[in-house]
Design a protein around this motif. Structure first.
Motif, mmCIF file in Angstrom:
data_model
loop_
_atom_site.group_PDB
_atom_site.id
_atom_site.type_symbol
_atom_site.label_atom_id
_atom_site.label_comp_id
_atom_site.label_asym_id
_atom_site.label_seq_id
_atom_site.Cartn_x
_atom_site.Cartn_y
_atom_site.Cartn_z
ATOM 1 N N VAL A 220 1.279 -1.398 0.089
ATOM 2 C CA VAL A 220 0.188 -0.579 0.066
ATOM 3 C C VAL A 220 0.460 1.172 -0.386
ATOM 4 O O VAL A 220 0.692 2.251 -0.335
ATOM 5 C CB VAL A 220 -0.966 -0.001 1.167
ATOM 6 N N ARG A 221 1.767 1.354 1.102
ATOM 7 C CA ARG A 221 3.260 3.027 0.523
ATOM 8 C C ARG A 221 3.727 2.321 -1.142
ATOM 9 O O ARG A 221 3.249 3.581 -0.839
ATOM 10 C CB ARG A 221 3.925 1.926 1.610
ATOM 11 N N ASN A 224 0.307 4.408 -2.990
ATOM 12 C CA ASN A 224 0.060 5.244 -2.875
ATOM 13 C C ASN A 224 1.173 6.441 -2.785
ATOM 14 O O ASN A 224 1.050 7.217 -3.633
ATOM 15 C CB ASN A 224 0.017 5.553 -1.189
ATOM 16 N N GLN A 230 -7.330 8.256 -6.684
ATOM 17 C CA GLN A 230 -7.858 7.791 -6.208
ATOM 18 C C GLN A 230 -9.338 6.877 -6.351
ATOM 19 O O GLN A 230 -10.106 5.639 -6.186
ATOM 20 C CB GLN A 230 -8.714 8.568 -5.135
ATOM 21 N N MET A 235 -6.929 1.403 -6.697
ATOM 22 C CA MET A 235 -7.031 2.089 -5.618
ATOM 23 C C MET A 235 -8.003 1.835 -4.709
ATOM 24 O O MET A 235 -8.354 2.182 -3.465
ATOM 25 C CB MET A 235 -7.286 3.545 -6.132
ATOM 26 N N VAL A 240 -6.389 -1.756 0.812
ATOM 27 C CA VAL A 240 -5.965 -0.112 0.248
ATOM 28 C C VAL A 240 -6.209 0.890 1.074
ATOM 29 O O VAL A 240 -6.098 1.303 1.656
ATOM 30 C CB VAL A 240 -5.785 -0.284 -0.721
ATOM 31 N N PRO A 241 -8.346 1.257 1.499
ATOM 32 C CA PRO A 241 -8.413 2.413 2.005
ATOM 33 C C PRO A 241 -8.194 2.408 3.110
ATOM 34 O O PRO A 241 -7.172 3.241 4.352
ATOM 35 C CB PRO A 241 -9.743 2.352 1.199
ATOM 36 N N GLU A 242 -8.266 0.819 4.127
ATOM 37 C CA GLU A 242 -7.935 1.121 5.240
ATOM 38 C C GLU A 242 -6.642 1.086 5.667
ATOM 39 O O GLU A 242 -6.268 0.899 6.424
ATOM 40 C CB GLU A 242 -8.702 -0.689 5.914
ATOM 41 N N THR A 244 -4.824 2.289 4.147
ATOM 42 C CA THR A 244 -4.067 3.784 3.992
ATOM 43 C C THR A 244 -4.285 4.728 5.394
ATOM 44 O O THR A 244 -3.568 5.468 6.032
ATOM 45 C CB THR A 244 -4.350 4.361 2.482
ATOM 46 N N ALA A 245 -5.670 4.606 6.085
ATOM 47 C CA ALA A 245 -6.269 5.154 7.062
ATOM 48 C C ALA A 245 -4.775 5.273 7.937
ATOM 49 O O ALA A 245 -4.813 6.003 9.115
ATOM 50 C CB ALA A 245 -7.471 5.075 6.722
ATOM 51 N N LEU A 247 -2.068 4.135 8.303
ATOM 52 C CA LEU A 247 -0.287 4.274 7.932
ATOM 53 C C LEU A 247 -0.802 6.515 7.799
ATOM 54 O O LEU A 247 0.428 7.362 8.519
ATOM 55 C CB LEU A 247 0.148 4.419 5.991
ATOM 56 N N ALA A 248 -1.884 6.608 7.538
ATOM 57 C CA ALA A 248 -2.395 7.971 8.458
ATOM 58 C C ALA A 248 -2.729 8.779 9.567
ATOM 59 O O ALA A 248 -2.480 9.469 10.159
ATOM 60 C CB ALA A 248 -3.346 8.631 7.199
#
Length: 289
Positions: A220-221, A224, A230, A235, A240-242, A244-245, A247-248
Motif C-alpha cells: 500500500v505504501r 500510494n 483514487q 486504489m 488499500v483504503p483501510e 492507507t487510513a 498509515l495516516a
C-alpha cells in the motif's frame, strides 16, 4: 477447458495448481483484481512457490494506473489462446470474477472504448448520489439500461452513462448484438467452489491477518507513492483504503483487520449470489470438506 470459479479465499489457487500438475495444463487468471501488479499480497495472487508449481498466465501484468476492462481481459485471453496456450493439454481458468466467466462462455458485446475524461465526468456527476437517486437518473437518461440494472451500483451506472455519453447509444443496444463465446460451455468442465459460509468467513479473517503480517502494508505504501487517481480500481482494492487510513494515523491495526475482513466477507457474499443466479448449472463442490 476447465473453469474454476468461487468466492475469495475458497481455495481456487490450490485446486487449479493440483489440476495443472496432474494434467500438465496451464492456469489463466480469471480475477479482475489479480491482473494488477504491485498488489500481489492484497489481491491474493499466487506467491512465488505457487507460480513455480505450474505455468501461470495473465497475473500481475497490468499497471495499477490503468482501468482494465472485461473486454481487455478477453482480448488478452484470445491472444494467449492463439499463441502460447494453443498446445496446452488442459487450460484452467481460475478466479472469482463472474463476468469474466460469463464473457468466456457467452461472448462479450463489442462496446467502443470510452475516453477516460468522459468516465471522470460521469463519476463527478453521480458522486454523492444514493441508490435511489442513481436509479432515477438512469431511468431518465437510459431507460433501457435502467430496466436491466437490478441494483444501480456506482460502477454499473458509470459504465452505462459513459457509453451513452461517448456513443449516443444505450449500452443495451451493444449488449443485444450477437456475441461469439471463446469457450463452448457444453464441452468445458465448469466448477463453482461453494464452501460453508461460516468456515469461509473464518478463512477470510485468517488470510487478511496473514497479509498484514506479510507485505500488505509495504504494498500500500508503494501504491500510494505512485500518486494515482483514487477512483482507479487498484486504489479501491479491499485493504488499500483501510491500510492507507492506518498509515495516516486514522485507524488502528485491529480496526484495519476488522473492517477489511468484513468488507471481504461482503464481497464474497456478492460473488456467491452471482454464481448462484448466473451459473446455476455449474457443478458445485465444497473445497473445505
Amino acid at each position: 477447458m476447465v473453469l474454476i470459479a468461487g468466492p475469495t479465499a475458497s481455495g481456487k489457487t490450490g485446486l487449479a495448481i493440483e489440476r495443472a500438475q496432474r494434467s500438465g495444463g496451464v492456469i489463466v487468471n480469471s480475477d479482475s483484481m489479480q491482473v494488477y501488479d504491485v498488489l500481489r499480497v492484497l489481491t491474493a495472487r499466487p506467491d512465488a512457490a505457487e507460480m513455480a508449481a505450474a505455468p501461470h498466465h495473465l497475473f500481475g501484468f497490468v499497471p495499477p494506473s490503468q482501468r482494465f476492462s472485461t473486454g481487455a481481459w478477453l482480448a488478452a485471453v484470445r491472444e494467449k489462446l492463439a499463441g502460447k496456450l494453443s498446445d496446452a493439454p488442459e487450460i484452467i481458468f481460475a478466479g472469482g470474477t463472474g463476468l469474466y466467466f460469463e464473457a468466456l462462455t457467452q461472448g462479450l458485446a463489442e462496446v467502443p472504448p470510452v475516453d477516460p475524461a468522459i468516465v471522470r465526468k460521469v463519476e463527478a456527476t453521480i458522486a454523492g448520489l444514493d441508490a435511489d437517486d442513481r436509479a432515477r437518473l438512469m431511468a431518465a437518461r437510459d431507460p433501457a439500461m435502467a430496466e436491466r440494472l437490478e441494483v444501480p451500483d456506482t460502477q454499473r451506472v458509470v459504465r452505462a452513462l459513459s457509453v451513452l455519453e461517448a456513443t449516443g447509444r444505450s449500452l443495451a443496444a451493444f449488449l443485444d448484438a450477437p456475441q461469439t463465446p471463446i469457450v463452448d460451455p457444453a464441452s468445458a468442465e465448469r466448477i463453482v467452489l461453494a464452501p460453508d459460509r461460516t468456515r469461509l468467513r473464518a478463512r477470510i479473517r485468517q488470510r487478511f491477518e496473514a497479509m498484514m503480517e506479510g507485505e500488505a502494508i509495504e504494498e500500500v505504501r508503494a501504491l500510494n507513492a505512485l500518486g494515482l487517481d483514487q477512483s482507479l480500481p487498484a486504489m479501491k482494492a479491499i485493504g488499500v483504503p483501510e491500510i492507507t487510513a492506518m498509515l495516516a494515523g486514522d485507524r488502528t491495526r485491529e480496526e484495519v483487520i476488522e473492517k477489511a475482513s468484513i468488507a471481504t466477507g461482503q464481497y464474497a457474499k456478492r460473488q456467491e449470489t452471482w454464481f448462484r443466479n448466473r451459473m446455476a448449472d455449474w457443478r458445485r463442490i465444497d473445497p473445505l470438506e
